[in-house]
Write a protein that holds these residues in place. Sequence first.
Motif, PDB file in Angstrom:
ATOM      1  N   TYR A 102       0.849  -1.196   0.000  1.00  0.00           N
ATOM      2  CA  TYR A 102       0.000   0.000   0.000  1.00  0.00           C
ATOM      3  C   TYR A 102       0.881   1.242   0.000  1.00  0.00           C
ATOM      4  N   PRO A 103       1.204   1.786  -1.165  1.00  0.00           N
ATOM      5  CA  PRO A 103       2.079   2.975  -1.252  1.00  0.00           C
ATOM      6  C   PRO A 103       1.473   4.175  -0.540  1.00  0.00           C
ATOM      7  N   ALA A 104       2.334   5.114  -0.172  1.00  0.00           N
ATOM      8  CA  ALA A 104       1.883   6.317   0.512  1.00  0.00           C
ATOM      9  C   ALA A 104       1.161   7.240  -0.455  1.00  0.00           C
ATOM     10  N   PHE A 105       0.320   8.087   0.089  1.00  0.00           N
ATOM     11  CA  PHE A 105      -0.354   9.085  -0.732  1.00  0.00           C
ATOM     12  C   PHE A 105      -0.600  10.325   0.117  1.00  0.00           C
ATOM     13  N   ASP A 106      -0.899  11.444  -0.553  1.00  0.00           N
ATOM     14  CA  ASP A 106      -1.241  12.670   0.154  1.00  0.00           C
ATOM     15  C   ASP A 106      -2.707  12.625   0.537  1.00  0.00           C
ATOM     16  N   THR A 107      -3.001  13.115   1.727  1.00  0.00           N
ATOM     17  CA  THR A 107      -4.380  13.134   2.175  1.00  0.00           C
ATOM     18  C   THR A 107      -5.157  14.203   1.409  1.00  0.00           C
ATOM     19  N   GLU A 108      -6.469  14.201   1.612  1.00  0.00           N
ATOM     20  CA  GLU A 108      -7.322  15.143   0.888  1.00  0.00           C
ATOM     21  C   GLU A 108      -7.039  16.585   1.284  1.00  0.00           C
ATOM     22  N   ARG A 109      -6.350  16.797   2.407  1.00  0.00           N
ATOM     23  CA  ARG A 109      -6.042  18.160   2.839  1.00  0.00           C
ATOM     24  C   ARG A 109      -4.584  18.511   2.584  1.00  0.00           C
ATOM     25  N   GLY A 110      -3.909  17.736   1.749  1.00  0.00           N
ATOM     26  CA  GLY A 110      -2.569  18.086   1.339  1.00  0.00           C
ATOM     27  C   GLY A 110      -1.477  17.735   2.324  1.00  0.00           C
ATOM     28  N   ARG A 111      -1.815  17.026   3.389  1.00  0.00           N
ATOM     29  CA  ARG A 111      -0.804  16.665   4.371  1.00  0.00           C
ATOM     30  C   ARG A 111      -0.248  15.287   4.020  1.00  0.00           C
ATOM     31  N   GLY A 112       1.061  15.167   3.944  1.00  0.00           N
ATOM     32  CA  GLY A 112       1.668  13.906   3.582  1.00  0.00           C
ATOM     33  C   GLY A 112       1.355  12.819   4.601  1.00  0.00           C
ATOM     34  N   GLU A 113       1.100  11.615   4.129  1.00  0.00           N
ATOM     35  CA  GLU A 113       0.775  10.490   5.004  1.00  0.00           C
ATOM     36  C   GLU A 113       2.057   9.941   5.626  1.00  0.00           C
ATOM     37  N   SER A 114       2.065   9.773   6.938  1.00  0.00           N
ATOM     38  CA  SER A 114       3.243   9.230   7.607  1.00  0.00           C
ATOM     39  C   SER A 114       3.325   7.723   7.382  1.00  0.00           C
ATOM     40  N   GLY A 115       4.505   7.174   7.687  1.00  0.00           N
ATOM     41  CA  GLY A 115       4.676   5.736   7.541  1.00  0.00           C
ATOM     42  C   GLY A 115       3.755   4.953   8.451  1.00  0.00           C
ATOM     43  N   THR A 116       3.519   5.454   9.677  1.00  0.00           N
ATOM     44  CA  THR A 116       2.637   4.746  10.605  1.00  0.00           C
ATOM     45  C   THR A 116       1.187   4.803  10.141  1.00  0.00           C
ATOM     46  N   ALA A 117       0.751   5.977   9.660  1.00  0.00           N
ATOM     47  CA  ALA A 117      -0.611   6.093   9.139  1.00  0.00           C
ATOM     48  C   ALA A 117      -0.803   5.169   7.939  1.00  0.00           C
ATOM     49  N   ARG A 118       0.193   5.099   7.118  1.00  0.00           N
ATOM     50  CA  ARG A 118       0.145   4.223   5.951  1.00  0.00           C
ATOM     51  C   ARG A 118       0.055   2.755   6.372  1.00  0.00           C
ATOM     52  N   THR A 119       0.801   2.385   7.411  1.00  0.00           N
ATOM     53  CA  THR A 119       0.752   1.014   7.917  1.00  0.00           C
ATOM     54  C   THR A 119      -0.628   0.693   8.456  1.00  0.00           C
ATOM     55  N   PHE A 120      -1.188   1.606   9.253  1.00  0.00           N
ATOM     56  CA  PHE A 120      -2.524   1.370   9.817  1.00  0.00           C
ATOM     57  C   PHE A 120      -3.563   1.273   8.709  1.00  0.00           C
ATOM     58  N   ARG A 121      -3.433   2.122   7.690  1.00  0.00           N
ATOM     59  CA  ARG A 121      -4.378   2.071   6.566  1.00  0.00           C
ATOM     60  C   ARG A 121      -4.291   0.728   5.841  1.00  0.00           C
ATOM     61  N   GLY A 122      -3.067   0.257   5.593  1.00  0.00           N
ATOM     62  CA  GLY A 122      -2.911  -1.012   4.897  1.00  0.00           C
ATOM     63  C   GLY A 122      -3.464  -2.168   5.685  1.00  0.00           C
ATOM     64  N   LEU A 123      -3.159  -2.219   6.982  1.00  0.00           N
ATOM     65  CA  LEU A 123      -3.668  -3.301   7.823  1.00  0.00           C
ATOM     66  C   LEU A 123      -5.185  -3.246   7.920  1.00  0.00           C
ATOM     67  N   SER A 124      -5.743  -2.046   8.047  1.00  0.00           N
ATOM     68  CA  SER A 124      -7.209  -1.912   8.120  1.00  0.00           C
ATOM     69  C   SER A 124      -7.861  -2.382   6.831  1.00  0.00           C
ATOM     70  N   THR A 125      -7.238  -2.054   5.694  1.00  0.00           N
ATOM     71  CA  THR A 125      -7.781  -2.490   4.407  1.00  0.00           C
ATOM     72  C   THR A 125      -7.791  -4.009   4.313  1.00  0.00           C
ATOM     73  N   LEU A 126      -6.738  -4.645   4.772  1.00  0.00           N
ATOM     74  CA  LEU A 126      -6.684  -6.101   4.748  1.00  0.00           C
ATOM     75  C   LEU A 126      -7.730  -6.704   5.671  1.00  0.00           C
ATOM     76  N   ILE A 127      -7.871  -6.164   6.864  1.00  0.00           N
ATOM     77  CA  ILE A 127      -8.830  -6.698   7.826  1.00  0.00           C
ATOM     78  C   ILE A 127     -10.255  -6.543   7.315  1.00  0.00           C
ATOM     79  N   GLU A 128     -10.523  -5.447   6.616  1.00  0.00           N
ATOM     80  CA  GLU A 128     -11.854  -5.227   6.059  1.00  0.00           C
ATOM     81  C   GLU A 128     -12.145  -6.155   4.887  1.00  0.00           C
ATOM     82  N   SER A 129     -11.110  -6.670   4.243  1.00  0.00           N
ATOM     83  CA  SER A 129     -11.288  -7.504   3.059  1.00  0.00           C
ATOM     84  C   SER A 129     -12.007  -8.804   3.406  1.00  0.00           C
ATOM     85  N   TYR A 130     -12.763  -9.295   2.460  1.00  0.00           N
ATOM     86  CA  TYR A 130     -13.486 -10.553   2.643  1.00  0.00           C
ATOM     87  C   TYR A 130     -13.489 -11.317   1.323  1.00  0.00           C
TER      88      TYR A 130
END
Length: 321
Positions: free
Chosen positions: A185-213
Amino acid sequence: MDELTLLRELRADAPVPDRAALAPGRALLTDAIADRSRRTRRLRADWRVASLGAAAAITAAALIVTQVVDTSSDPDALADNLDLSGPAVTLNRAADFVEGEEAPPEPRADQWVYTVALSAKPELAATENIADPDTGPETSWAPYADPEMEKDPADDSWSARETYRAAESLPDDPASLLAEVRALYPAFDTERGRGESGTARTFRGLSTLIESYPLPPAARARIYRALGTVPGVRVTDHLVRDAAGRRAIAVTYEEPGSHERQELLLSPSDYSYAGTRHVVTEDHDVKELGFVSRMTAGDITLDRARLTAAVVGARGETPQP
């Protein structure tokens, strides 16, 4: 000799159970009788969970062997049987639970993923909520193996099959798993122009996997254990409510400077994905398109619950009861 005499003589050598052995069962029966009417009233009062009554009954029957909890009169009673003291202990327990589940076979390429989700309207204290009628549950079907999504390896929109297999291949070691997730899950800029941190990116990736079915139970267990090691991840010390009004465990992360807490919601009965919430943590103003919106601590800006997920044979088909 009559039948009663014969029965008494047949079991004459059986020990008499002491009061301590009978006490838990007696208390359970008494509580169940006393609270039956309250449970009935509660279920009738909330139309959003009425359709889940049959599933709840099945879940309760499956859980009675290991724990019996009555949450009809105490909203947080279920938390007494959960350890919500921290992310590591809670998510390791979740991993142990799901790891013991029997792994179903991977779906066939011609099967579909059926889901039913419910979104609640934002709750904003400083903004007048528009009285739109509730749209109700949203039903969707997605092909398990979507040729359009799978034809471009560089496309970050994955089919359910791609996600399933990526999760299945994740390593056991939490640190290695987190590195793999950041690569997926590559990093991206948030909708408000703030760069996504590595930890936020990790949490997003893990959440996406957990939500997957669907997701293999062993893979889900590895993901939960790794999630419990992510800096900044917390577990709320009480159960929260999802968009459908169900109690849920909130696994949270707040990106510094975002003023908003992301909540990954898990079912307290089987640790499956229950939904997602975003909750404002401090008052602040948001400027967008020339307008300024006042956000107040406690506002819920996103509230979505998944009610059902299943693999079916064709588009339009629903799971058999």
